[in-house]
Design an enzyme around this catalytic site. Structure first.
Site, PDB file in Angstrom:
ATOM      1  N   GLU A   1       0.847  -1.187   0.000  1.00 22.01           N
ATOM      2  CA  GLU A   1       0.000   0.000   0.000  1.00 22.01           C
ATOM      3  C   GLU A   1       0.879   1.233   0.000  1.00 22.01           C
ATOM      4  O   GLU A   1       1.591   1.503   0.956  1.00 22.01           O
ATOM      5  CB  GLU A   1      -0.918  -0.011   1.228  1.00 22.01           C
ATOM      6  N   GLN A   2       0.837   1.977  -1.072  1.00 21.15           N
ATOM      7  CA  GLN A   2       1.625   3.194  -1.183  1.00 21.15           C
ATOM      8  C   GLN A   2       0.758   4.289  -1.765  1.00 21.15           C
ATOM      9  O   GLN A   2      -0.124   4.033  -2.597  1.00 21.15           O
ATOM     10  CB  GLN A   2       2.853   2.969  -2.066  1.00 21.15           C
TER      11      GLN A   2
END
Length: 539
Positions: free
Chosen positions: A370-371
């Site tokens: 998750e970025q």
């Protein structure tokens, strides 16, 4: 008819699948780890295309957190049975080594804009599936078969099995209908019926410089398929100086007035190292049926740079500057995508009162989970990009800024961050992998530049062919200043990402908080400006 220059979809638009419904043409392309999944464009003239939807847009359809670079959505096939649109695709969760985890799904919709159904899992026996609607109403599911025991050639042919749409299940016996040619790597099947023949179009040779479109035919759908007298109806493999390289993975369409066209994957290498900065693109070729009931590409098998199409391309629209303002009450512009997650509210939002794009710091720019990275495709060999950022980091583990991005080991990133003492500074992070991998885990850091702790920061970059330069300015300054060296932009390419790298370059905004406190960064706007120069002659 006017001559139109290929590609018709420049930049990262690989693995095209095309269908005509009435006067409209719809073209689907792969999106890999970028969310939402699958791009579908619409056209009435085959030359000018507009993004109409990305159908895999919610968590119940797709969640790619943890997928590797180059995994995710491979080779969608779009079709229409007279009543509904059908989309089949592969979700790849592991792609390296002898084993591949390749899960094939089907979704459908009454209209191209949806609503698209939740996916039906069909099988996981290989990738590049397609769905064939026969004249008698039966449907057949086709994909390549992966056999991890067949070293080193792991492609075991094209398999076909009937699909029962009422139950959402495969029925009957799976049959291997085509083993391919000596070129091997047989994949990307599409099946057609014409004049009492079944025609099987496949991609062969791998998606690099030996790529090709192979056509075969049989009288019965499960009979042995004989190969086209030319073997490969489209390929650049024997013409290294052709403008369009890596040509293959095609699909056929017929116009209302009876002209035939083949859309196909291609790339345009630059520099002496033949690096494909714009990734795998979509081109088109005129085709015709011969008296022998075989399809031929006009002037083929080498793909043509210029093709006769019903209408000219709108060059003004192609070269127009795109200035994105994040208006209150509006959604993120459809040009932008993000990586892997079906929960975008965890990584970005648009302020409902004042506008502006807020990115919520999550994991690093190289994360597979998750970025907060929101970006658009690079579609020109030369362009300028710019944004204005408000960001108050407290230490070196928080950073946000402007990035030119291909994958976790292929990026350049101009960040606003802070020293451990809390003083804000500008820092360029770059990861310059070279095939087969280079220094995979080494991120290069340029010398930091200290800036005031207060005030917005304008960040910009120029890419001119294979040269990238960053710039910055503080709030109140009219002119930007260079920062960092001139970088080699050609590493943002398939050739520099290692095996299985076949997406394309993006440019956009990112924010990371390795402290886990989810610091926020606000971006006022984003500008993408194509540049006419010698680097863009191939456009």
């Amino acid at each position: 008819m006017p001559l139109v220059r290929n590609p018709i979809l420049p930049g990262f638009h690989p693995d095209p699948s095309i269908v005509r419904v009435g006067e409209n043409y719809y073209l689907a392309t792969s999106t890999f780890q970028w969310f939402p999944g699958v791009q579908i464009h619409i056209s009435t003239d085959l030359a000018n295309w507009e993004l109409v939807c990305r159908p895999l847009s919610r968590r119940s359809q797709l969640d790619m957190r943890g997928h590797p670079d180059g995994g995710g959505i491979w080779a969608p096939c779009l079709s229409h049975d007279g009543e509904r649109f059908w989309l089949v695709y592969t979700d790849v969760t592991r792609k390296e080594g002898s084993f591949k985890d390749t899960h094939n799904y089907i979704v459908s919709a009454p209209e191209i804009t949806g609503p698209w159904s939740d996916p039906i899992h069909v099988n996981s026996s290989g990738f590049d599936p397609s769905l064939f609607h026969d004249d008698d109403g039966r449907k057949f599911f086709i994909n390549m078969l992966w056999d991890h025991r067949r070293r080193p050639q792991l492609f075991a042919g094209i398999v076909l099995q009937e699909f029962d749409a009422s139950t959402g299940r495969l029925v009957g016996t799976r049959k291997n209908i085509f083993q391919g040619t000596k070129l091997q790597y047989t994949e990307g099947p599409h099946l057609y019926r014409r004049n009492g023949w079944y025609y099987l179009l496949t991609a062969e040779g791998g998606t690099q410089y030996n790529h090709a479109c192979t056509l075969a035919r049989a009288r019965d759908i499960c009979d042995p398929y004989e190969v086209h007298p030319q073997e490969y109806i489209l390929t650049s493999k024997d013409t290294p100086l052709a403008a369009l390289q890596r040509a293959g993975h095609g699909d056929l369409v017929t116009t209302p007035t009876g002209e035939h066209y083949l859309v196909h994957l291609t790339s345009r290498p630059v520099t002496a190292r033949r690096r494909c900065i714009l990734g795998r693109e979509t081109a088109i070729q005129a085709a015709y049926w011969g008296d022998d009931d075989w399809l031929y590409v006009k002037d083929g098998p080498v793909p043509s740079l210029y093709v006769d199409l019903p209408r000219a391309r709108d060059e003004a629209a192609y070269w127009a500057t795109q200035h994105y303002v994040f208006k209150a009450g509006h959604e993120l512009h459809q040009d932008f995508q993000w990586l892997r997650t079906p929960e975008p509210d965890r990584i970005f939002s648009i302020d409902p009162d004042d506008g502006g794009l807020t990115l919520i710091g999550r994991e690093s720019i190289g994360s597979w989970s998750e970025q907060a990275l929101v970006a658009r495709r690079q579609m020109h060999f030369s362009f300028n990009a710019e944004t204005v950022l408000s960001f108050s980091p407290i230490d070196e583990r928080q950073f946000a800024g402007l990035t030119a991005y291909y994958a976790r080991f292929n990026f350049f990133y101009l960040t606003v961050t802070a020293h451990s003492d809390g003083q804000r500074e500008l820092l360029i992070m770059s990861s310059q992998a070279s095939f087969p991998y280079g220094d995979l885990d080494l991120e290069h850091l340029s010398e930091p530049v200290r800036i005031p702790n207060e005030g917005k920061v304008r960040l910009a970059l120029t890419i001119s062919g294979n040269q990238l330069q960053f710039f910055y300015a503080m709030e109140g300054e009219k002119e930007t200043k260079k920062i960092g060296p001139v970088f080699d932009a050609s590493i943002l390419s398939d050739e520099c990402g290692g095996p299985g790298s076949f997406t394309g370059a993006f440019v956009g905004m990112a924010c990371s908080d390795l402290n886990g406190t989810h610091i926020q960064a606000r971006f006022d706007y984003f500008t993408y400006q194509p540049v006419h120069d010698e680097s863009n002659v191939s456009n």
